[in-house]
Write an enzyme that holds these catalytic residues in place. Structure first.
Site, PDB file in Angstrom:
ATOM      1  N   ARG A   1     -30.591 -30.346 -14.523  1.00 55.29           N
ATOM      2  CA  ARG A   1     -29.900 -31.033 -15.616  1.00 55.29           C
ATOM      3  C   ARG A   1     -28.989 -32.129 -15.058  1.00 55.29           C
ATOM      4  NH1 ARG A   1     -27.412 -30.069 -20.743  1.00 55.29           N
ATOM      5  NH2 ARG A   1     -28.237 -31.872 -21.844  1.00 55.29           N
TER       6      ARG A   1
ATOM      7  N   THR B   1     -35.677 -34.889 -27.022  1.00 53.41           N
ATOM      8  CA  THR B   1     -35.953 -33.949 -25.943  1.00 53.41           C
ATOM      9  C   THR B   1     -37.458 -33.672 -25.987  1.00 53.41           C
ATOM     10  OG1 THR B   1     -33.756 -32.948 -26.066  1.00 53.41           O
ATOM     11  CG2 THR B   1     -35.425 -31.640 -24.968  1.00 53.41           C
TER      12      THR B   1
ATOM     13  N   ASN C   1     -31.223 -36.713 -23.897  1.00 50.66           N
ATOM     14  CA  ASN C   1     -30.307 -36.376 -24.987  1.00 50.66           C
ATOM     15  C   ASN C   1     -30.659 -37.124 -26.268  1.00 50.66           C
ATOM     16  OD1 ASN C   1     -28.242 -34.761 -26.038  1.00 50.66           O
ATOM     17  ND2 ASN C   1     -26.774 -36.422 -25.855  1.00 50.66           N
TER      18      ASN C   1
ATOM     19  N   ASP D   1     -23.119 -34.140 -24.500  1.00 51.34           N
ATOM     20  CA  ASP D   1     -23.326 -32.696 -24.579  1.00 51.34           C
ATOM     21  C   ASP D   1     -22.091 -31.903 -24.156  1.00 51.34           C
ATOM     22  OD1 ASP D   1     -25.812 -32.671 -25.670  1.00 51.34           O
ATOM     23  OD2 ASP D   1     -26.889 -32.131 -23.858  1.00 51.34           O
TER      24      ASP D   1
ATOM     25  N   SER E   1     -26.196 -26.686 -22.910  1.00 51.30           N
ATOM     26  CA  SER E   1     -27.445 -27.195 -23.482  1.00 51.30           C
ATOM     27  C   SER E   1     -28.053 -26.190 -24.444  1.00 51.30           C
ATOM     28  CB  SER E   1     -28.449 -27.493 -22.369  1.00 51.30           C
ATOM     29  OG  SER E   1     -29.711 -27.853 -22.903  1.00 51.30           O
ATOM     30  N   SER E   2     -28.727 -26.701 -25.467  1.00 53.59           N
ATOM     31  CA  SER E   2     -29.486 -25.849 -26.382  1.00 53.59           C
ATOM     32  C   SER E   2     -30.855 -25.488 -25.809  1.00 53.59           C
ATOM     33  CB  SER E   2     -29.685 -26.560 -27.727  1.00 53.59           C
ATOM     34  OG  SER E   2     -28.464 -26.741 -28.393  1.00 53.59           O
TER      35      SER E   2
ATOM     36  N   GLY F   1     -35.329 -30.386 -29.860  1.00 51.26           N
ATOM     37  CA  GLY F   1     -34.771 -30.367 -31.202  1.00 51.26           C
ATOM     38  C   GLY F   1     -33.290 -30.109 -31.268  1.00 51.26           C
ATOM     39  N   GLY F   2     -32.561 -30.409 -30.182  1.00 50.08           N
ATOM     40  CA  GLY F   2     -31.113 -30.277 -30.225  1.00 50.08           C
ATOM     41  C   GLY F   2     -30.681 -28.887 -30.620  1.00 50.08           C
TER      42      GLY F   2
END
Length: 549
Positions: A89, A362, A382, A404, A433-434, A455-456
Protein backbone atom coordinates in the site's frame (compact mmCIF):
# COMPACT_ATOMS: atom_id res chain seq x y z
CA UNK A 1 -36.01 -12.73 -1.33
CA UNK A 2 -35.08 -15.80 -3.31
CA UNK A 3 -36.87 -14.93 -6.53
CA UNK A 4 -34.89 -13.89 -9.58
CA UNK A 5 -34.27 -10.17 -9.27
CA UNK A 6 -31.84 -10.04 -12.18
CA UNK A 7 -34.10 -10.47 -15.23
CA UNK A 8 -31.26 -10.34 -17.76
CA UNK A 9 -29.10 -12.75 -15.76
CA UNK A 10 -28.98 -15.48 -18.41
CA UNK A 11 -28.12 -13.00 -21.16
CA UNK A 12 -25.31 -11.47 -19.11
CA UNK A 13 -24.08 -14.75 -17.72
CA UNK A 14 -22.37 -15.72 -20.97
CA UNK A 15 -20.16 -12.62 -20.72
CA UNK A 16 -19.54 -12.33 -17.01
CA UNK A 17 -19.21 -16.01 -16.05
CA UNK A 18 -16.59 -18.52 -17.21
CA UNK A 19 -16.34 -22.23 -16.48
CA UNK A 20 -13.17 -24.23 -16.94
CA UNK A 21 -11.15 -27.05 -15.42
CA UNK A 22 -7.51 -25.91 -15.37
CA UNK A 23 -7.30 -22.18 -14.64
CA UNK A 24 -9.63 -19.21 -14.16
CA UNK A 25 -9.16 -15.49 -13.51
CA UNK A 26 -11.67 -12.69 -12.90
CA UNK A 27 -10.64 -9.07 -13.52
CA UNK A 28 -12.16 -5.68 -14.30
CA UNK A 29 -11.11 -5.51 -17.97
CA UNK A 30 -10.95 -8.06 -20.82
CA UNK A 31 -7.39 -7.08 -21.71
CA UNK A 32 -6.21 -7.83 -18.17
CA UNK A 33 -7.83 -11.27 -18.23
CA UNK A 34 -6.31 -11.91 -21.66
CA UNK A 35 -2.86 -10.96 -20.38
CA UNK A 36 -3.19 -13.55 -17.62
CA UNK A 37 -4.14 -16.20 -20.17
CA UNK A 38 -1.17 -15.33 -22.40
CA UNK A 39 1.41 -15.77 -19.65
CA UNK A 40 -0.29 -18.93 -18.42
CA UNK A 41 0.12 -20.38 -21.91
CA UNK A 42 3.85 -19.58 -21.73
CA UNK A 43 4.13 -21.86 -18.70
CA UNK A 44 3.43 -19.28 -16.01
CA UNK A 45 1.61 -19.93 -12.76
CA UNK A 46 -1.13 -18.09 -10.86
CA UNK A 47 1.39 -15.52 -9.59
CA UNK A 48 2.67 -14.72 -13.10
CA UNK A 49 -0.93 -14.40 -14.25
CA UNK A 50 -1.88 -12.12 -11.36
CA UNK A 51 1.13 -9.85 -11.98
CA UNK A 52 0.59 -9.68 -15.74
CA UNK A 53 -3.06 -8.79 -15.19
CA UNK A 54 -2.07 -6.21 -12.55
CA UNK A 55 0.27 -4.36 -14.87
CA UNK A 56 -2.33 -4.34 -17.65
CA UNK A 57 -5.16 -3.17 -15.39
CA UNK A 58 -2.89 -0.30 -14.30
CA UNK A 59 -2.78 0.76 -17.96
CA UNK A 60 -6.41 0.26 -18.97
CA UNK A 61 -8.16 1.45 -15.79
CA UNK A 62 -6.25 4.63 -14.83
CA UNK A 63 -9.41 5.85 -13.11
CA UNK A 64 -9.15 2.91 -10.69
CA UNK A 65 -5.51 1.99 -10.23
CA UNK A 66 -2.05 2.63 -11.59
CA UNK A 67 1.64 1.99 -11.19
CA UNK A 68 1.91 4.84 -8.67
CA UNK A 69 -0.84 3.31 -6.54
CA UNK A 70 -0.74 0.54 -3.97
CA UNK A 71 -2.55 -2.53 -2.76
CA UNK A 72 -2.75 -5.83 -0.92
CA UNK A 73 -2.38 -9.42 -2.07
CA UNK A 74 -2.75 -12.81 -0.42
CA UNK A 75 -1.41 -16.08 -1.84
CA UNK A 76 -2.24 -19.70 -1.07
CA UNK A 77 0.09 -22.07 -2.90
CA UNK A 78 1.00 -25.76 -2.74
CA UNK A 79 -2.00 -26.77 -0.63
CA UNK A 80 -1.23 -24.23 2.05
CA UNK A 81 2.52 -24.80 2.32
CA UNK A 82 2.91 -21.20 1.16
CA UNK A 83 0.40 -18.77 2.65
CA UNK A 84 1.44 -15.17 2.35
CA UNK A 85 0.01 -11.70 2.84
CA UNK A 86 1.59 -8.68 1.13
CA UNK A 87 1.03 -5.03 1.96
CA UNK A 88 2.36 -2.82 -0.83
CA UNK A 89 0.00 0.00 0.00
CA UNK A 90 0.99 3.64 -0.32
CA UNK A 91 2.69 5.15 2.72
CA UNK A 92 2.82 8.71 4.01
CA UNK A 93 6.11 10.34 3.06
CA UNK A 94 8.65 11.39 5.69
CA UNK A 95 7.38 14.97 5.39
CA UNK A 96 3.69 14.11 5.61
CA UNK A 97 1.96 15.50 8.68
CA UNK A 98 -1.61 16.67 9.20
CA UNK A 99 -0.40 20.28 9.30
CA UNK A 100 -0.05 20.16 5.50
CA UNK A 101 -3.83 19.79 5.27
CA UNK A 102 -5.03 22.15 8.01
CA UNK A 103 -5.46 25.89 8.18
CA UNK A 104 -3.87 27.80 11.04
CA UNK A 105 -7.14 27.62 12.95
CA UNK A 106 -7.16 23.83 12.66
CA UNK A 107 -9.89 23.59 10.01
CA UNK A 108 -9.36 21.27 7.05
CA UNK A 109 -8.12 22.80 3.78
CA UNK A 110 -10.76 21.69 1.25
CA UNK A 111 -9.66 19.01 -1.24
CA UNK A 112 -5.94 19.11 -0.41
CA UNK A 113 -5.99 15.38 0.39
CA UNK A 114 -7.89 14.74 -2.84
CA UNK A 115 -6.29 16.79 -5.62
CA UNK A 116 -2.71 17.73 -6.34
CA UNK A 117 0.80 16.66 -5.44
CA UNK A 118 0.24 16.68 -1.68
CA UNK A 119 -2.60 14.16 -1.92
CA UNK A 120 -0.23 11.36 -2.94
CA UNK A 121 1.45 8.77 -0.77
CA UNK A 122 4.69 6.96 -1.59
CA UNK A 123 3.63 4.35 -4.18
CA UNK A 124 3.95 0.58 -3.72
CA UNK A 125 2.39 -1.19 -6.71
CA UNK A 126 5.55 -1.56 -8.80
CA UNK A 127 7.60 -2.84 -5.87
CA UNK A 128 4.79 -5.18 -4.85
CA UNK A 129 4.19 -6.68 -8.28
CA UNK A 130 7.88 -7.13 -9.11
CA UNK A 131 8.87 -8.51 -5.70
CA UNK A 132 6.04 -11.06 -5.53
CA UNK A 133 6.62 -12.24 -9.09
CA UNK A 134 10.37 -12.58 -8.56
CA UNK A 135 9.88 -14.83 -5.53
CA UNK A 136 6.84 -16.89 -6.53
CA UNK A 137 6.49 -16.64 -10.31
CA UNK A 138 8.00 -18.96 -12.91
CA UNK A 139 8.56 -16.70 -15.93
CA UNK A 140 10.95 -13.84 -16.52
CA UNK A 141 9.75 -10.36 -15.63
CA UNK A 142 10.07 -9.38 -19.30
CA UNK A 143 7.64 -12.14 -20.30
CA UNK A 144 5.13 -11.06 -17.67
CA UNK A 145 5.39 -7.39 -18.68
CA UNK A 146 5.11 -7.95 -22.45
CA UNK A 147 1.28 -7.66 -22.65
CA UNK A 148 1.17 -4.36 -20.73
CA UNK A 149 4.01 -2.86 -22.77
CA UNK A 150 2.22 -3.70 -26.01
CA UNK A 151 -1.10 -2.28 -24.81
CA UNK A 152 0.49 0.95 -23.56
CA UNK A 153 2.39 1.37 -26.84
CA UNK A 154 -0.38 0.52 -29.33
CA UNK A 155 -3.29 1.76 -27.26
CA UNK A 156 -6.77 0.50 -26.51
CA UNK A 157 -10.30 1.70 -27.14
CA UNK A 158 -11.74 4.05 -24.52
CA UNK A 159 -14.80 2.39 -22.98
CA UNK A 160 -17.82 4.19 -21.44
CA UNK A 161 -16.69 4.17 -17.79
CA UNK A 162 -13.26 5.57 -18.63
CA UNK A 163 -14.73 8.20 -20.96
CA UNK A 164 -17.12 9.28 -18.21
CA UNK A 165 -14.30 9.50 -15.66
CA UNK A 166 -12.13 11.62 -17.94
CA UNK A 167 -15.00 13.94 -18.85
CA UNK A 168 -16.16 14.43 -15.26
CA UNK A 169 -12.61 15.19 -14.08
CA UNK A 170 -11.52 17.25 -17.08
CA UNK A 171 -11.58 20.66 -15.44
CA UNK A 172 -9.41 19.47 -12.55
CA UNK A 173 -6.83 17.52 -14.60
CA UNK A 174 -3.28 18.85 -14.80
CA UNK A 175 -2.09 20.09 -18.23
CA UNK A 176 0.05 16.96 -18.68
CA UNK A 177 -2.95 14.74 -17.96
CA UNK A 178 -5.07 16.60 -20.48
CA UNK A 179 -2.50 15.86 -23.17
CA UNK A 180 -2.59 12.12 -22.38
CA UNK A 181 -6.32 11.75 -21.81
CA UNK A 182 -7.48 14.36 -24.29
CA UNK A 183 -7.57 15.18 -27.97
CA UNK A 184 -7.92 18.59 -29.61
CA UNK A 185 -8.29 20.23 -26.17
CA UNK A 186 -11.21 18.00 -25.19
CA UNK A 187 -11.59 14.74 -23.25
CA UNK A 188 -11.09 11.49 -25.12
CA UNK A 189 -14.42 9.99 -26.05
CA UNK A 190 -15.75 6.46 -26.11
CA UNK A 191 -14.22 4.46 -28.95
CA UNK A 192 -11.13 6.64 -29.38
CA UNK A 193 -7.68 5.11 -28.90
CA UNK A 194 -5.67 5.84 -25.77
CA UNK A 195 -1.91 5.49 -26.31
CA UNK A 196 0.50 5.87 -23.37
CA UNK A 197 4.04 5.89 -24.78
CA UNK A 198 5.64 7.34 -21.65
CA UNK A 199 4.09 4.55 -19.59
CA UNK A 200 5.38 1.99 -22.11
CA UNK A 201 8.88 3.42 -21.64
CA UNK A 202 8.56 3.06 -17.87
CA UNK A 203 7.42 -0.54 -18.25
CA UNK A 204 10.34 -1.36 -20.52
CA UNK A 205 12.73 0.01 -17.92
CA UNK A 206 11.01 -2.02 -15.20
CA UNK A 207 11.46 -5.12 -17.36
CA UNK A 208 15.21 -4.37 -17.44
CA UNK A 209 15.85 -3.11 -13.93
CA UNK A 210 12.97 -4.44 -11.80
CA UNK A 211 12.02 -2.53 -8.67
CA UNK A 212 15.28 -0.56 -8.86
CA UNK A 213 13.55 1.56 -11.50
CA UNK A 214 11.11 3.03 -8.95
CA UNK A 215 13.69 3.24 -6.18
CA UNK A 216 16.61 5.03 -7.84
CA UNK A 217 16.18 4.63 -11.60
CA UNK A 218 15.05 7.08 -14.25
CA UNK A 219 11.42 6.90 -13.17
CA UNK A 220 12.38 7.58 -9.57
CA UNK A 221 14.43 10.59 -10.66
CA UNK A 222 11.48 12.03 -12.57
CA UNK A 223 9.30 11.71 -9.45
CA UNK A 224 11.96 13.40 -7.34
CA UNK A 225 12.40 16.22 -9.86
CA UNK A 226 8.65 16.75 -9.99
CA UNK A 227 8.41 17.05 -6.20
CA UNK A 228 11.18 19.64 -6.07
CA UNK A 229 8.40 22.02 -7.05
CA UNK A 230 6.26 20.82 -4.13
CA UNK A 231 8.45 21.24 -1.05
CA UNK A 232 10.20 17.90 -1.70
CA UNK A 233 7.08 16.23 -0.33
CA UNK A 234 8.30 12.88 -1.73
CA UNK A 235 12.07 12.40 -1.85
CA UNK A 236 14.69 9.93 -2.99
CA UNK A 237 14.84 8.66 0.57
CA UNK A 238 11.09 7.90 0.56
CA UNK A 239 11.43 5.83 -2.60
CA UNK A 240 14.65 4.08 -1.58
CA UNK A 241 13.42 3.12 1.88
CA UNK A 242 9.92 1.99 0.87
CA UNK A 243 9.40 -1.61 1.91
CA UNK A 244 6.67 -4.04 1.07
CA UNK A 245 5.38 -5.56 4.30
CA UNK A 246 4.75 -9.28 4.66
CA UNK A 247 2.56 -9.71 7.74
CA UNK A 248 1.06 -13.07 8.64
CA UNK A 249 -2.39 -13.59 7.11
CA UNK A 250 -5.30 -13.73 9.53
CA UNK A 251 -8.01 -16.38 9.52
CA UNK A 252 -11.72 -16.46 10.16
CA UNK A 253 -14.92 -18.35 9.38
CA UNK A 254 -17.69 -17.25 7.04
CA UNK A 255 -20.86 -19.33 7.11
CA UNK A 256 -18.88 -22.31 8.37
CA UNK A 257 -16.00 -22.05 5.89
CA UNK A 258 -12.45 -21.14 6.95
CA UNK A 259 -10.78 -18.34 5.04
CA UNK A 260 -7.62 -16.24 5.10
CA UNK A 261 -7.44 -12.49 4.60
CA UNK A 262 -5.22 -9.45 5.13
CA UNK A 263 -4.55 -8.12 8.63
CA UNK A 264 -4.83 -4.38 9.39
CA UNK A 265 -4.63 -1.81 7.94
CA UNK A 266 -6.84 -3.80 5.58
CA UNK A 267 -10.46 -4.19 6.71
CA UNK A 268 -10.22 -7.99 6.61
CA UNK A 269 -10.32 -8.14 10.42
CA UNK A 270 -13.58 -6.18 10.49
CA UNK A 271 -15.04 -8.48 7.86
CA UNK A 272 -14.24 -11.40 10.17
CA UNK A 273 -16.13 -9.57 12.94
CA UNK A 274 -19.07 -9.07 10.58
CA UNK A 275 -19.31 -12.79 9.80
CA UNK A 276 -18.91 -13.83 13.44
CA UNK A 277 -21.49 -11.40 14.79
CA UNK A 278 -23.93 -12.59 12.12
CA UNK A 279 -23.28 -16.19 13.19
CA UNK A 280 -23.86 -15.26 16.84
CA UNK A 281 -27.14 -13.55 15.96
CA UNK A 282 -28.37 -16.75 14.33
CA UNK A 283 -28.54 -18.19 17.85
CA UNK A 284 -30.76 -15.38 19.16
CA UNK A 285 -34.28 -16.85 19.10
CA UNK A 286 -35.73 -13.66 20.57
CA UNK A 287 -34.97 -11.74 17.39
CA UNK A 288 -37.63 -11.45 14.67
CA UNK A 289 -37.90 -14.27 12.16
CA UNK A 290 -38.38 -14.22 8.39
CA UNK A 291 -37.34 -11.40 6.10
CA UNK A 292 -37.26 -8.83 8.91
CA UNK A 293 -35.05 -10.94 11.14
CA UNK A 294 -32.74 -11.83 8.28
CA UNK A 295 -32.14 -8.18 7.44
CA UNK A 296 -31.72 -7.09 11.06
CA UNK A 297 -29.01 -9.71 11.55
CA UNK A 298 -27.15 -8.61 8.43
CA UNK A 299 -27.46 -4.86 9.05
CA UNK A 300 -26.45 -5.02 12.71
CA UNK A 301 -23.43 -7.21 11.89
CA UNK A 302 -22.34 -4.63 9.35
CA UNK A 303 -22.86 -1.79 11.82
CA UNK A 304 -20.61 -3.39 14.46
CA UNK A 305 -17.80 -4.04 11.98
CA UNK A 306 -17.83 -0.50 10.60
CA UNK A 307 -18.04 1.03 14.06
CA UNK A 308 -14.89 -0.83 15.06
CA UNK A 309 -13.25 0.23 11.81
CA UNK A 310 -14.05 3.90 12.45
CA UNK A 311 -12.87 3.86 16.06
CA UNK A 312 -9.93 1.47 16.06
CA UNK A 313 -8.83 0.99 12.45
CA UNK A 314 -5.32 2.04 11.47
CA UNK A 315 -1.73 1.00 10.81
CA UNK A 316 -0.80 -1.62 13.46
CA UNK A 317 2.77 -0.30 13.50
CA UNK A 318 1.46 3.01 14.86
CA UNK A 319 -1.63 2.04 16.86
CA UNK A 320 -2.93 -1.01 18.69
CA UNK A 321 -5.45 -2.84 16.53
CA UNK A 322 -6.48 -5.80 18.69
CA UNK A 323 -6.99 -8.40 15.96
CA UNK A 324 -7.29 -11.22 18.50
CA UNK A 325 -10.13 -9.39 20.26
CA UNK A 326 -12.09 -8.52 17.11
CA UNK A 327 -11.87 -12.09 15.81
CA UNK A 328 -12.65 -13.83 19.12
CA UNK A 329 -15.92 -15.74 19.72
CA UNK A 330 -16.29 -13.95 23.05
CA UNK A 331 -16.32 -10.55 21.34
CA UNK A 332 -18.95 -11.71 18.84
CA UNK A 333 -21.09 -13.05 21.69
CA UNK A 334 -20.81 -9.77 23.61
CA UNK A 335 -21.84 -7.76 20.58
CA UNK A 336 -24.61 -10.21 19.76
CA UNK A 337 -26.01 -9.89 23.27
CA UNK A 338 -25.94 -6.11 22.99
CA UNK A 339 -27.78 -6.19 19.65
CA UNK A 340 -30.38 -8.61 21.03
CA UNK A 341 -31.03 -6.31 23.98
CA UNK A 342 -31.40 -3.29 21.68
CA UNK A 343 -33.77 -5.04 19.28
CA UNK A 344 -35.95 -6.61 21.97
CA UNK A 345 -36.16 -3.43 24.08
CA UNK A 346 -36.69 -1.16 21.08
CA UNK A 347 -34.01 1.21 22.39
CA UNK A 348 -32.54 2.25 19.04
CA UNK A 349 -30.06 5.05 19.59
CA UNK A 350 -29.24 7.03 16.48
CA UNK A 351 -25.70 8.15 15.66
CA UNK A 352 -24.91 11.39 13.77
CA UNK A 353 -25.82 11.17 10.11
CA UNK A 354 -22.72 12.28 8.22
CA UNK A 355 -23.08 12.30 4.44
CA UNK A 356 -20.46 12.72 1.73
CA UNK A 357 -20.27 12.03 -2.01
CA UNK A 358 -18.63 8.69 -2.76
CA UNK A 359 -16.29 7.39 -5.40
CA UNK A 360 -16.18 3.68 -6.20
CA UNK A 361 -12.78 3.14 -7.78
CA UNK A 362 -10.04 0.57 -7.11
CA UNK A 363 -9.75 -2.84 -8.79
CA UNK A 364 -9.54 -6.49 -7.82
CA UNK A 365 -8.06 -9.64 -9.35
CA UNK A 366 -8.91 -13.21 -8.32
CA UNK A 367 -7.00 -16.23 -9.72
CA UNK A 368 -7.39 -19.98 -9.13
CA UNK A 369 -5.97 -23.10 -10.75
CA UNK A 370 -6.98 -26.78 -10.68
CA UNK A 371 -4.45 -27.57 -7.94
CA UNK A 372 -6.00 -25.00 -5.61
CA UNK A 373 -3.28 -22.37 -5.99
CA UNK A 374 -4.76 -18.89 -5.80
CA UNK A 375 -4.15 -15.17 -5.52
CA UNK A 376 -6.57 -12.50 -4.32
CA UNK A 377 -5.42 -8.91 -4.76
CA UNK A 378 -7.03 -5.49 -4.44
CA UNK A 379 -5.22 -2.41 -5.81
CA UNK A 380 -5.99 1.28 -6.09
CA UNK A 381 -4.98 4.88 -6.61
CA UNK A 382 -7.99 5.78 -4.40
CA UNK A 383 -10.27 8.30 -6.14
CA UNK A 384 -11.11 8.47 -9.84
CA UNK A 385 -7.93 9.39 -11.73
CA UNK A 386 -6.19 9.83 -8.39
CA UNK A 387 -4.62 13.21 -7.69
CA UNK A 388 -5.56 14.47 -11.19
CA UNK A 389 -1.84 14.83 -11.93
CA UNK A 390 0.82 12.79 -13.71
CA UNK A 391 4.55 12.86 -13.12
CA UNK A 392 5.87 14.57 -16.29
CA UNK A 393 7.76 12.27 -18.61
CA UNK A 394 6.28 9.10 -17.14
CA UNK A 395 2.58 9.23 -17.90
CA UNK A 396 2.00 7.80 -14.42
CA UNK A 397 -1.03 9.08 -12.52
CA UNK A 398 -0.39 10.07 -8.91
CA UNK A 399 -2.55 8.44 -6.27
CA UNK A 400 -4.60 10.53 -3.82
CA UNK A 401 -4.39 8.04 -0.98
CA UNK A 402 -3.64 10.66 1.68
CA UNK A 403 -7.43 11.05 1.78
CA UNK A 404 -7.63 7.57 3.29
CA UNK A 405 -6.17 8.99 6.48
CA UNK A 406 -8.32 10.80 9.02
CA UNK A 407 -7.23 14.42 8.52
CA UNK A 408 -9.15 15.31 11.66
CA UNK A 409 -11.33 13.15 13.95
CA UNK A 410 -14.92 13.00 12.75
CA UNK A 411 -14.17 14.40 9.28
CA UNK A 412 -15.32 11.90 6.60
CA UNK A 413 -13.11 10.99 3.68
CA UNK A 414 -14.03 10.58 0.01
CA UNK A 415 -16.06 7.47 0.82
CA UNK A 416 -17.96 8.99 3.72
CA UNK A 417 -15.89 6.95 6.17
CA UNK A 418 -14.96 8.56 9.46
CA UNK A 419 -11.68 7.79 11.21
CA UNK A 420 -10.15 8.50 14.58
CA UNK A 421 -6.74 9.36 15.98
CA UNK A 422 -5.68 5.77 15.22
CA UNK A 423 -5.76 6.65 11.51
CA UNK A 424 -4.31 10.16 11.64
CA UNK A 425 -1.52 11.17 9.28
CA UNK A 426 2.05 10.41 10.38
CA UNK A 427 5.33 10.02 8.46
CA UNK A 428 5.82 6.49 7.11
CA UNK A 429 2.33 5.42 8.09
CA UNK A 430 -0.03 3.30 5.99
CA UNK A 431 -3.64 4.53 5.86
CA UNK A 432 -6.60 2.40 6.84
CA UNK A 433 -8.20 0.66 3.87
CA UNK A 434 -11.52 -0.97 3.04
CA UNK A 435 -9.74 -3.44 0.74
CA UNK A 436 -10.30 -6.99 2.00
CA UNK A 437 -8.96 -9.74 -0.30
CA UNK A 438 -10.01 -13.25 0.81
CA UNK A 439 -9.20 -16.86 0.00
CA UNK A 440 -11.42 -19.73 1.20
CA UNK A 441 -9.62 -22.90 2.20
CA UNK A 442 -10.51 -26.54 1.67
CA UNK A 443 -9.83 -29.40 4.06
CA UNK A 444 -6.63 -30.34 2.23
CA UNK A 445 -5.28 -26.80 2.52
CA UNK A 446 -5.90 -25.85 -1.11
CA UNK A 447 -8.01 -22.91 -2.18
CA UNK A 448 -11.72 -23.30 -2.83
CA UNK A 449 -12.43 -19.67 -3.62
CA UNK A 450 -10.70 -16.32 -4.06
CA UNK A 451 -12.84 -13.21 -3.74
CA UNK A 452 -12.55 -9.47 -3.37
CA UNK A 453 -13.96 -6.20 -4.63
CA UNK A 454 -13.30 -2.57 -5.41
CA UNK A 455 -15.79 -0.02 -4.20
CA UNK A 456 -14.47 2.06 -1.33
CA UNK A 457 -16.55 1.72 1.82
CA UNK A 458 -18.77 -0.87 0.13
CA UNK A 459 -15.99 -3.46 -0.29
CA UNK A 460 -16.60 -5.50 2.90
CA UNK A 461 -20.37 -5.55 2.52
CA UNK A 462 -20.11 -6.49 -1.16
CA UNK A 463 -18.13 -9.56 -0.16
CA UNK A 464 -20.61 -10.33 2.65
CA UNK A 465 -23.64 -9.96 0.37
CA UNK A 466 -22.14 -12.23 -2.29
CA UNK A 467 -21.11 -14.95 0.13
CA UNK A 468 -24.44 -14.82 1.97
CA UNK A 469 -26.34 -15.49 -1.25
CA UNK A 470 -23.87 -18.20 -2.33
CA UNK A 471 -23.15 -20.04 0.93
CA UNK A 472 -26.36 -19.50 2.90
CA UNK A 473 -29.12 -19.10 0.36
CA UNK A 474 -27.67 -21.45 -2.23
CA UNK A 475 -27.67 -19.17 -5.26
CA UNK A 476 -25.30 -19.90 -8.15
CA UNK A 477 -22.05 -17.96 -8.02
CA UNK A 478 -23.01 -15.60 -10.85
CA UNK A 479 -26.45 -14.94 -9.34
CA UNK A 480 -24.84 -14.29 -5.96
CA UNK A 481 -22.47 -11.72 -7.44
CA UNK A 482 -25.19 -9.94 -9.39
CA UNK A 483 -27.90 -10.07 -6.71
CA UNK A 484 -29.05 -6.64 -5.38
CA UNK A 485 -27.23 -5.66 -2.18
CA UNK A 486 -27.69 -3.86 1.10
CA UNK A 487 -25.04 -1.81 2.89
CA UNK A 488 -24.62 -0.20 6.32
CA UNK A 489 -21.36 1.46 7.38
CA UNK A 490 -22.22 2.92 10.84
CA UNK A 491 -21.67 6.49 9.60
CA UNK A 492 -23.85 7.64 7.99
CA UNK A 493 -26.50 5.79 9.98
CA UNK A 494 -28.33 4.76 6.83
CA UNK A 495 -29.17 1.43 5.24
CA UNK A 496 -28.36 1.67 1.55
CA UNK A 497 -30.51 -0.70 -0.52
CA UNK A 498 -30.34 -1.33 -4.25
CA UNK A 499 -33.50 -0.22 -6.10
CA UNK A 500 -34.41 -3.75 -7.26
CA UNK A 501 -35.16 -4.62 -3.63
CA UNK A 502 -37.75 -1.89 -3.23
CA UNK A 503 -40.99 -3.54 -2.21
CA UNK A 504 -39.09 -6.62 -1.05
CA UNK A 505 -36.86 -5.06 1.57
CA UNK A 506 -39.19 -4.82 4.62
CA UNK A 507 -38.69 -1.12 5.22
CA UNK A 508 -42.17 -0.56 6.66
CA UNK A 509 -41.59 -3.26 9.29
CA UNK A 510 -38.30 -1.71 10.38
CA UNK A 511 -39.08 1.97 11.11
CA UNK A 512 -35.96 2.19 13.30
CA UNK A 513 -33.79 2.22 10.14
CA UNK A 514 -33.27 5.13 7.79
CA UNK A 515 -33.33 3.59 4.31
CA UNK A 516 -32.03 5.01 1.07
CA UNK A 517 -32.49 3.24 -2.27
CA UNK A 518 -29.40 3.74 -4.36
CA UNK A 519 -27.30 1.84 -6.85
CA UNK A 520 -24.56 -0.23 -5.18
CA UNK A 521 -21.62 0.34 -7.48
CA UNK A 522 -19.01 -1.88 -5.87
CA UNK A 523 -18.04 -4.87 -8.00
CA UNK A 524 -17.09 -8.35 -6.87
CA UNK A 525 -14.53 -10.54 -8.65
CA UNK A 526 -14.64 -14.17 -7.57
CA UNK A 527 -13.29 -17.54 -8.67
CA UNK A 528 -14.36 -20.81 -7.08
CA UNK A 529 -14.06 -24.57 -7.32
CA UNK A 530 -17.26 -26.63 -7.58
CA UNK A 531 -16.27 -30.28 -7.82
CA UNK A 532 -14.08 -30.67 -10.90
CA UNK A 533 -15.26 -27.36 -12.28
CA UNK A 534 -13.65 -23.93 -11.87
CA UNK A 535 -15.99 -20.94 -12.10
CA UNK A 536 -15.01 -17.29 -12.50
CA UNK A 537 -17.35 -14.32 -12.24
CA UNK A 538 -16.63 -10.68 -13.00
CA UNK A 539 -19.41 -8.51 -11.61
CA UNK A 540 -21.92 -7.53 -14.35
CA UNK A 541 -21.98 -4.03 -12.79
CA UNK A 542 -18.55 -3.53 -14.40
CA UNK A 543 -16.61 -3.95 -17.63
CA UNK A 544 -14.44 -6.96 -16.83
CA UNK A 545 -14.68 -10.57 -17.90
CA UNK A 546 -13.42 -13.84 -16.44
CA UNK A 547 -11.34 -16.17 -18.61
CA UNK A 548 -9.59 -19.50 -18.28
CA UNK A 549 -9.25 -23.03 -19.61
Amino acid sequence: MRQNLVPDAEEKRSRFEFQGKEFVIATDHPLASNAAISVWKLGGNVVDSFVAASFVISIVRPQSTGLLGGGFAILNLEKGKIRKAFDFRERASAKATKQYYLNQDGTVIPNKTLVGAYSAGVPGNIIGFVSIQKKYGKLSLAQVLAPSIEIARTGFSVYPDLAKSIASSWNTLSPEMKIIFGKENRPLQEGENLIQNDVANVLERIALFGEKEIRDGETAQKIIDFYKGYDDFITQNDLTKYRMKEPDPIFGFAFGNRFMTMPPPSSGVHLITMFQVWSELQEKSSLPTGNVGENIRIIESMRVAYRDRAVFGGDPEFTNVDTNLFTSPGYAKEEGDSIEKKVVSGNWQKVPNIQKTESYNTTHISVLDRDGNSVSSTQSINGSLGAKMVVPGTGLVLNNTMDDFAVAPGVPNLYGLVGSKANEIAPGKTPLSSMSPMIFLGKDGSSEMAIGAPGGSQIPTTIFNTLFRYRVQGFALYDSASFPRIHQQYLPDTVFVEPELKGIFPENQMPFYQVQYVRHRAKVFVVAREGEKLIGVSDPRGDGIPLGF
